[in-house]
Motif scaffolding. Structure first.
Motif, PDB file in Angstrom:
ATOM      1  N   PHE A  19       0.804  -1.215   0.000  1.00 22.22           N
ATOM      2  CA  PHE A  19       0.000   0.000   0.000  1.00 22.22           C
ATOM      3  C   PHE A  19       0.838   1.265   0.000  1.00 22.22           C
ATOM      4  O   PHE A  19       0.379   2.312  -0.440  1.00 22.22           O
ATOM      5  CB  PHE A  19      -0.959  -0.005   1.187  1.00 22.22           C
ATOM      6  CG  PHE A  19      -1.922  -1.145   1.131  1.00 22.22           C
ATOM      7  CD1 PHE A  19      -2.693  -1.330   0.005  1.00 22.22           C
ATOM      8  CD2 PHE A  19      -2.027  -2.036   2.163  1.00 22.22           C
ATOM      9  CE1 PHE A  19      -3.565  -2.386  -0.081  1.00 22.22           C
ATOM     10  CE2 PHE A  19      -2.894  -3.101   2.091  1.00 22.22           C
ATOM     11  CZ  PHE A  19      -3.674  -3.274   0.974  1.00 22.22           C
ATOM     12  N   ALA A  20       2.063   1.210   0.517  1.00 21.69           N
ATOM     13  CA  ALA A  20       2.870   2.419   0.514  1.00 21.69           C
ATOM     14  C   ALA A  20       3.868   2.454  -0.634  1.00 21.69           C
ATOM     15  O   ALA A  20       4.198   3.521  -1.129  1.00 21.69           O
ATOM     16  CB  ALA A  20       3.605   2.561   1.844  1.00 21.69           C
ATOM     17  N   PHE A  21       4.352   1.282  -1.073  1.00 26.46           N
ATOM     18  CA  PHE A  21       5.401   1.290  -2.102  1.00 26.46           C
ATOM     19  C   PHE A  21       5.050   0.503  -3.360  1.00 26.46           C
ATOM     20  O   PHE A  21       5.861   0.429  -4.270  1.00 26.46           O
ATOM     21  CB  PHE A  21       6.706   0.729  -1.515  1.00 26.46           C
ATOM     22  CG  PHE A  21       7.221   1.529  -0.370  1.00 26.46           C
ATOM     23  CD1 PHE A  21       7.659   2.819  -0.563  1.00 26.46           C
ATOM     24  CD2 PHE A  21       7.249   1.004   0.906  1.00 26.46           C
ATOM     25  CE1 PHE A  21       8.129   3.572   0.490  1.00 26.46           C
ATOM     26  CE2 PHE A  21       7.713   1.746   1.963  1.00 26.46           C
ATOM     27  CZ  PHE A  21       8.148   3.034   1.761  1.00 26.46           C
ATOM     28  N   PHE A  22       3.896  -0.132  -3.404  1.00 26.64           N
ATOM     29  CA  PHE A  22       3.459  -0.884  -4.592  1.00 26.64           C
ATOM     30  C   PHE A  22       4.422  -1.986  -4.986  1.00 26.64           C
ATOM     31  O   PHE A  22       4.556  -2.291  -6.157  1.00 26.64           O
ATOM     32  CB  PHE A  22       3.313   0.027  -5.816  1.00 26.64           C
ATOM     33  CG  PHE A  22       2.575   1.281  -5.565  1.00 26.64           C
ATOM     34  CD1 PHE A  22       1.222   1.268  -5.367  1.00 26.64           C
ATOM     35  CD2 PHE A  22       3.232   2.480  -5.545  1.00 26.64           C
ATOM     36  CE1 PHE A  22       0.535   2.429  -5.149  1.00 26.64           C
ATOM     37  CE2 PHE A  22       2.547   3.649  -5.320  1.00 26.64           C
ATOM     38  CZ  PHE A  22       1.201   3.630  -5.120  1.00 26.64           C
ATOM     39  N   GLY A 194      -5.619   0.906   0.539  1.00 24.91           N
ATOM     40  CA  GLY A 194      -4.468   1.764   0.794  1.00 24.91           C
ATOM     41  C   GLY A 194      -4.859   2.979   1.617  1.00 24.91           C
ATOM     42  O   GLY A 194      -4.147   3.387   2.535  1.00 24.91           O
TER      43      GLY A 194
ATOM     44  N   TYR B 101      13.436   2.490  -7.272  1.00 32.67           N
ATOM     45  CA  TYR B 101      12.664   1.984  -8.409  1.00 32.67           C
ATOM     46  C   TYR B 101      13.496   1.825  -9.677  1.00 32.67           C
ATOM     47  O   TYR B 101      13.097   1.099 -10.578  1.00 32.67           O
ATOM     48  CB  TYR B 101      11.430   2.852  -8.639  1.00 32.67           C
ATOM     49  CG  TYR B 101      10.467   2.712  -7.490  1.00 32.67           C
ATOM     50  CD1 TYR B 101       9.646   1.603  -7.398  1.00 32.67           C
ATOM     51  CD2 TYR B 101      10.437   3.636  -6.463  1.00 32.67           C
ATOM     52  CE1 TYR B 101       8.807   1.433  -6.323  1.00 32.67           C
ATOM     53  CE2 TYR B 101       9.595   3.473  -5.382  1.00 32.67           C
ATOM     54  CZ  TYR B 101       8.776   2.370  -5.326  1.00 32.67           C
ATOM     55  OH  TYR B 101       7.957   2.188  -4.253  1.00 32.67           O
ATOM     56  N   ALA B 182      -0.245   7.551  -2.521  1.00 35.63           N
ATOM     57  CA  ALA B 182      -0.181   6.268  -3.192  1.00 35.63           C
ATOM     58  C   ALA B 182      -1.540   5.693  -3.623  1.00 35.63           C
ATOM     59  O   ALA B 182      -1.683   5.265  -4.769  1.00 35.63           O
ATOM     60  CB  ALA B 182       0.562   5.282  -2.291  1.00 35.63           C
ATOM     61  N   PRO B 183      -2.568   5.665  -2.757  1.00 39.78           N
ATOM     62  CA  PRO B 183      -3.792   4.963  -3.145  1.00 39.78           C
ATOM     63  C   PRO B 183      -4.455   5.524  -4.391  1.00 39.78           C
ATOM     64  O   PRO B 183      -5.040   4.788  -5.181  1.00 39.78           O
ATOM     65  CB  PRO B 183      -4.714   5.160  -1.936  1.00 39.78           C
ATOM     66  CG  PRO B 183      -3.812   5.440  -0.820  1.00 39.78           C
ATOM     67  CD  PRO B 183      -2.656   6.173  -1.385  1.00 39.78           C
TER      68      PRO B 183
END
Lengths: 205, 206
Positions: A19-22, A194, B101, B182-183
């Motif tokens: 939920f925070a970093f995917f 999330g 990333y 993020a969501p």
């Protein structure tokens, strides 16, 4: 000891991998159709994280960091191998996944059967690689903290995938607009979960 | 020729890596809070997909099938190390923003997916086109997400204060802080999928 639990709780709820970093989204979306298989994958991810993160921590501390090689001889104190970290981390992960697969197959056939195809696939799960990279970036001071971080991240990932799988099992009986069926609605539900997890963000540990 | 052009164009819509194949989601969501890192990430992934497709396709007859995953990982991670060093040398601030990333391009499912599904069985030139198509298909979604999230989340585009110049703040407009978080990225991808599948019924799931 308090530090250990702080990092554990922080990585389960506040810095949740999904939920925070995917991280590990691909398998999260692809495998979360039933609770049973997602629990299997969640356990496998936790297990592999618990082994690879500490190994990569030692690798980072004694080989890769700037000046890490000074324990070999003083003349190597200026060597900085950190540019090699990506390639070495993934090599360690791929090798460990292979070893874990063979060990589990030999000594725990029941577990091996329940994990099935997921174990080899974990080598290319972003959550595992991401765990090692976050561990390197956050610069944990000792290996106990790294254990707490990897255990917490694994449990957080497990909770997330089991949660979404449970919701998706119920969703099969709902009327969803046709274009949203399957992945579309899964994305939106993950987003809503999330938002729910964001309520942990204010907690300072 | 038409086959070649379809290799490039189908990943834009019918076979988009993000919205249809559901690959490479992690990075697509994490780096798109602003337009600039999204574009840098899209270019990096495209470069890695094209080059790794080319290399694996050239080697495809000499790689023993049993160890192909390891070989693919080594090729991809060598390329990602190069990309990482280039980013750190030329756009240091963006490379800091992208943080882990960039390294995660190694485990980006688009790269591994295309190697496994296409480059292992096709000629080098076709593989390059396939890599280019999929990289650009990924890039489109990243640019859309980055555009929407930066514009509505911070009121800027590429750091340029669009809404401030338009004078929207003086008449009471406020930025939507949720869009940066993020969501909202997940929900936006859900909406893109919704729109795309409403337009193209053949993509809908039963």
């Amino acid at each position: 000891m308090q530090e250990f639990f702080n990092i554990l709780v922080k990585s389960i709820f506040i810095d949740n991998m999904i939920f925070a970093f995917f991280l590990g989204m691909c398998s999260f979306l692809a495998v979360s159709k039933t609770v049973k298989t997602s629990a299997g994958l969640g356990i496998a991810v936790t297990f592999v994280l618990l082994i690879t993160c500490p190994v990569n921590y030692l690798l980072n501390k004694y080989v890769l960091q700037p000046g890490a090689l000074s324990w070999v001889s003083a003349s190597l104190a200026n060597v900085d191998l950190s540019f090699l970290s990506l390639i070495l981390f993934i090599a360690v992960i791929a090798a460990i996944v292979q070893i874990v697969e063979m060990v589990v197959e030999k000594f725990a056939p029941a577990l091996y059967n329940s994990l099935g195809i997921f174990l080899p696939l974990i080598a290319v799960n972003c959550a595992i690689m991401g765990g090692s990279l976050f561990m390197q970036q956050r610069d944990y001071s000792n290996i106990g903290d790294v254990f707490a971080f990897s255990l917490g991240s694994g449990i957080g990932w497990f909770l997330a995938i089991v949660g979404i799988a449970a919701i998706r099992e119920k969703l099969r009986y709902s009327h969803i607009p046709a274009p949203l069926k399957g992945v579309g609605i899964t994305f939106i539900i993950t987003g809503l979960m999330g938002i729910a997890f964001m309520s942990f963000m204010g907690i300072k540990l | 020729m038409s086959k070649n052009s379809s290799l490039i164009t189908t990943p834009f819509s019918k076979n988009n890596p993000i919205t249809v194949q559901i690959l490479g989601i992690c990075s697509a969501l994490a780096v798109t809070a602003q337009l600039k890192p999204a574009v840098v990430m899209a270019i990096s992934v495209t470069v890695v997909v094209v080059l790794s497709n080319l290399i694996i396709s050239l080697l495809r007859n000499t790689i023993p099938p049993r160890i192909r995953i390891i070989v693919q990982l080594v090729v991809v991670s060598a390329l990602v190390v190069l990309v990482n060093q280039v980013l750190m040398a030329f756009v240091y601030d963006v490379s800091k923003q992208l943080s882990v990333y960039v390294g995660l391009i190694i485990t980006n499912c688009i790269v591994m997916g295309r190697l496994e599904a296409f480059a292992m069985t096709n000629k080098p030139w076709d593989s390059v086109l396939d890599g280019l198509g999929n990289g650009l298909g990924y890039a489109i979604i990243l640019v859309i997400l980055g555009f929407v999230r930066e514009l509505f989340g911070s009121g800027t585009l590429w750091g340029f204060p669009v809404f401030e110049k338009l004078g929207l703040y003086s008449i009471g407009y406020e930025n939507n802080g949720l869009v940066i978080l993020a969501p909202m990225a997940l929900i936006l991808v859900g909406i893109i999928i919704w729109i795309q599948r409403s337009a193209d019924k053949s993509l809908q799931e039963k």
